[in-house]
Design an enzyme around this catalytic site. Structure first.
Site, PDB file in Angstrom:
ATOM      1  N   CYS A   1       0.802  -1.173   0.138  1.00  0.00           N
ATOM      2  CA  CYS A   1      -0.065  -0.004   0.115  1.00  0.00           C
ATOM      3  C   CYS A   1       0.717   1.314   0.073  1.00  0.00           C
ATOM      4  O   CYS A   1       0.404   2.121  -0.687  1.00  0.00           O
ATOM      5  CB  CYS A   1      -0.814  -0.021   1.260  1.00  0.00           C
ATOM      6  SG  CYS A   1      -0.352   0.025   2.746  1.00  0.00           S
TER       7      CYS A   1
ATOM      8  N   ASP B   1      -7.785   5.195  -1.587  1.00  0.00           N
ATOM      9  CA  ASP B   1      -7.393   4.049  -0.950  1.00  0.00           C
ATOM     10  C   ASP B   1      -6.973   3.129  -1.910  1.00  0.00           C
ATOM     11  O   ASP B   1      -7.567   2.594  -3.116  1.00  0.00           O
ATOM     12  CB  ASP B   1      -8.683   3.411  -0.160  1.00  0.00           C
ATOM     13  CG  ASP B   1      -8.419   2.215   0.650  1.00  0.00           C
ATOM     14  OD1 ASP B   1      -7.074   1.809   0.529  1.00  0.00           O
ATOM     15  OD2 ASP B   1      -9.178   1.852   1.498  1.00  0.00           O
TER      16      ASP B   1
ATOM     17  N   HIS C   1      -6.150  -0.014  -1.344  1.00  0.00           N
ATOM     18  CA  HIS C   1      -6.421  -1.363  -0.675  1.00  0.00           C
ATOM     19  C   HIS C   1      -7.334  -2.283  -1.610  1.00  0.00           C
ATOM     20  O   HIS C   1      -7.432  -3.417  -1.388  1.00  0.00           O
ATOM     21  CB  HIS C   1      -6.894  -1.341   0.592  1.00  0.00           C
ATOM     22  CG  HIS C   1      -5.645  -0.749   1.496  1.00  0.00           C
ATOM     23  ND1 HIS C   1      -5.481   0.384   1.918  1.00  0.00           N
ATOM     24  CD2 HIS C   1      -4.569  -1.488   2.463  1.00  0.00           C
ATOM     25  CE1 HIS C   1      -4.455   0.632   2.585  1.00  0.00           C
ATOM     26  NE2 HIS C   1      -3.946  -0.448   3.058  1.00  0.00           N
TER      27      HIS C   1
END
Length: 491
Positions: free
Chosen positions: A177, A374, A376
Site C-alpha cells: 500500500c 485508497d 487497498h
C-alpha cells in the site's frame, strides 16, 4: 494491513454513515434496470425508504406519501395525485435511482458536509446539493469536486502481474500500500506537469496521449519505468522488499534512487526522459536529519534544477517530497492545523499517510477529516501500451470518496509539492514561510536561502537533478549516503 474486496464489491467503510450509504447504493442498484413504466407500488416502497435515509430532510414528503401505518394496511390506497409536489419528487428520484450517476453521487455525499473542501490546492464550496438551482457556482460545488476527484490517478493492489525479482510473488496484496500510495502522488505530479491542474478525464476516446503515457509508466512490469518491480529494486538499500511493508521516508528515498537510475539510463541510451522534472527529497541540516524540522533550501533547489537542465537553463519544474515524523504513537495535535493548511497551497500534491500500518493517498481535507484515495482495493494487473489511446483506463480512477479523522493519521508521513517554474517555486516558498509563522515554534518544515557550510547536507555533483546527502564528517556515513543514526526514520 487488510486487503479490501475486489473491484465491484462494496468496500469497507471508516464510518457508520459510509456503511449506510453503501448499503443504500447496493440495494438501489439492484433495481436500476427496471423501467419506470413497469414499477408498481411495491417497488416504489423500498426505493422511498432507501433514499429517504439519505435525503430525509429535503424529501420527507416523499417518505410520508409512500409509507403506510399498520392500522391502514388493509385500507385501499389513496388515489394518485400526479400534480402533487411529492409525486414530482418521486419521479425525479426514480430517474436518479435508475441512472448511472447514483454511485458517483453517493461516493461524494457520504463524506461531504456543508464546509469547504480543499483538494490538491483547489477550494470547493460544497454548501448545497442543489447546484442545478443556481445556488452555487457549478465550477466549485459537489459535482465539480467529484469530477476532479474521479480524474485523479488511482493506483491499487494488483494481482496476476509478472513475478517480482526472485520473490515468486505475483501480487502486492497486504503489503504494497505504501508503494501504491507513492505512485499515486508521483502520477498526479506528472499529470499536472503534462496536462495542467485543470485537466479532467473525459469519457470520449481516443484519450490524450500524455494521459496514456503517464499510466503506462506505472504498469506492473519491469518494462514500465515506475512499476512496483523497479521501485522495490531501487529501494533495496532502504529496506524495500517484496512482501514487506515500508515507511514514507524510505519510500521517498527509493523514488530518489529510481529517478536517478532512470535518468542515467536515458542519458546513456540517448532516450526520452520519463521524469521531466528535478526531484528534491527535503531533509535539512544536521538537526533536521536527526528529527528536527526539514529545511527547504532555495540554493539547493536551484542547483538541482540547473543540474537537471545540464546547465542549459537556471530553472526547471521540481517535485518536492518532505518526509516527516510528527509524533510517536500518534500525531501531535499541534501539527494538524498545519497539515490542513498545506492543502491550500496551489502546489499541493497531497500526503502519503493513513492509519498506522495502512498507507493511503490523502488528497484533500474538509473540517477535521482527510479525504483520500485508497490503494487497498484488489484489481487484476493491467499494462497499458503508450500508444493505445483506446485503452480501458477505468481501473485507474475511483469516484468513491473516503474519509479519515486527521487525528488518526500515522505520525510518519510525507508531503508532496509540485512547482512548475521559478515563479511557482517562489510562490511556494512565500506561502510556506507564512505557514512557518503560524506554527508557534513547531513548523512542519522551514525555508531558508542557503545552508551554512558547517551544516551542508547536499553535494550537487551527480548532475542528475536529485539531491544526495553528504555529511561533513564522512566517517558518519554507513555506505548508503545516510547516517547510521538516521535509521530510526525508516519506519
Amino acid at each position: 494491513m487488510t486487503s479490501l474486496p475486489g473491484r465491484g464489491e462494496a468496500p469497507p467503510s471508516d464510518s457508520p454513515l459510509e456503511e449506510g450509504l453503501l448499503a443504500a447504493a447496493a440495494a438501489s442498484s439492484s433495481s436500476a434496470d427496471d423501467s419506470e413504466s413497469k414499477e408498481d407500488s411495491s417497488s416504489k416502497q423500498p426505493k422511498a425508504s432507501i433514499l429517504s435515509g439519505v435525503f430525509s430532510p429535503p424529501f420527507g414528503n416523499f417518505e410520508g406519501q409512500q409509507g403506510a401505518s399498520p392500522a391502514s394496511e388493509n385500507k385501499p390506497p389513496p388515489p394518485p395525485k400526479p400534480s402533487s409536489g411529492s409525486y414530482g419528487w418521486s419521479r425525479i428520484l426514480r430517474r436518479f435511482v435508475c441512472s448511472g450517476s447514483m454511485w458517483r453521487l453517493l461516493g461524494c455525499t457520504k463524506v461531504l458536509t456543508s464546509s469547504d473542501v480543499w483538494f490538491l490546492g483547489k477550494c470547493y464550496k460544497v454548501s448545497s446539493l442543489e447546484e442545478s438551482d443556481g445556488g452555487t457556482d457549478p465550477d466549485s460545488g459537489h459535482a465539480a469536486f467529484l469530477e476532479d476527484f474521479s480524474s485523479r490517478i488511482w493506483i491499487t493492489y494488483r494481482k496476476g502481474f509478472e513475478t517480482i525479482a526472485d520473490s515468486k510473488l505475483t501480487s502486492d496484496v497486504n503489503w504494497g500500500c505504501m508503494v501504491r500510495s507513492s505512485q499515486m502522488l508521483v502520477a498526479q505530479a506528472l499529470i499536472f506537469h503534462h496536462l495542467g491542474r485543470s485537466w479532467r478525464k473525459t469519457p470520449e476516446k481516443p484519450y490524450n496521449p500524455e494521459y496514456i503515457g503517464v499510466l503506462h509508466l506505472f504498469g506492473d512490469s519491469e518494462a514500465c519505468a515506475f512499476s512496483i518491480h523497479n521501485l522495490l529494486q531501487a529501494g533495496k538499500s532502504y529496506g524495500l522488499a517484496a512482501g514487506s511493508w515500508v515507511g514514507p521516508y524510505a519510500m521517498c528515498r527509493a523514488w530518489q534512487t529510481l529517478i536517478r537510475t532512470n535518468r542515467e539510463q536515458a542519458d546513456s541510451a540517448d532516450g526520452k526522459e520519463n521524469f521531466p522534472m528535478a526531484l528534491y527529497v527535503v531533509s535539512g541540516d544536521e538537526d533536521g536529519e536527526r528529527g528536527g524540522a526539514p529545511v527547504v533550501c532555495i540554493d539547493v533547489a536551484a542547483q538541482l534544477c540547473s543540474d537537471f537542465n545540464k546547465g542549459q537553463s537556471t530553472w526547471s519544474p521540481i517535485l518536492l517530497l518532505v518526509p516527516l515524523v510528527l509524533g510517536l504513537d500518534k500525531i501531535n495535535p499541534r501539527y494538524i492545523p498545519l497539515l490542513k493548511e498545506t492543502f491550500t497551497l496551489p502546489q499541493s500534491l497531497g500526503i502519503l499517510g493513513g492509519k498506522p500500518g495502512t498507507s493511503t493517498y490523502i488528497a484533500g481535507v474538509q473540517d477535521d477529516r482527510a479525504l483520500y484515495l485508497d490503494p487497498h482495493d484488489v484489481q487484476m494487473a493491467v499494462n497499458i501500451a503508450p500508444d493505445n489511446l483506446e485503452a480501458d483506463t477505468s481501473s485507474y480512477h475511483c469516484s468513491v470518496v473516503r474519509d479519515l479523522a486527521l487525528d488518526q493519521i500515522d505520525p510518519s508521513l510525507a508531503i508532496g509539492f509540485y512547482c512548475r517554474d521559478k515563479d511557482d517555486f517562489d510562490d511556494f516558498c512565500s506561502r510556506a514561510s507564512e505557514l512557518v509563522e503560524k506554527a508557534n515554534g513547531a513548523p512542519l518544515f522551514t525555508v531558508v536561502q542557503s545552508i551554512e557550510p558547517s551544516k551542508q547536507m547536499y553535494k550537487q555533483d551527480d548532475g542528475l537533478g536529485c539531491s544526495t546527502s553528504s555529511m561533513a564528517n564522512k566517517d558518519d556515513l554507513d555506505g548508503s549516503g545516510e547516517t547510521g543514526e538516521e535509521e530510526w526514520q525508516i519506519l
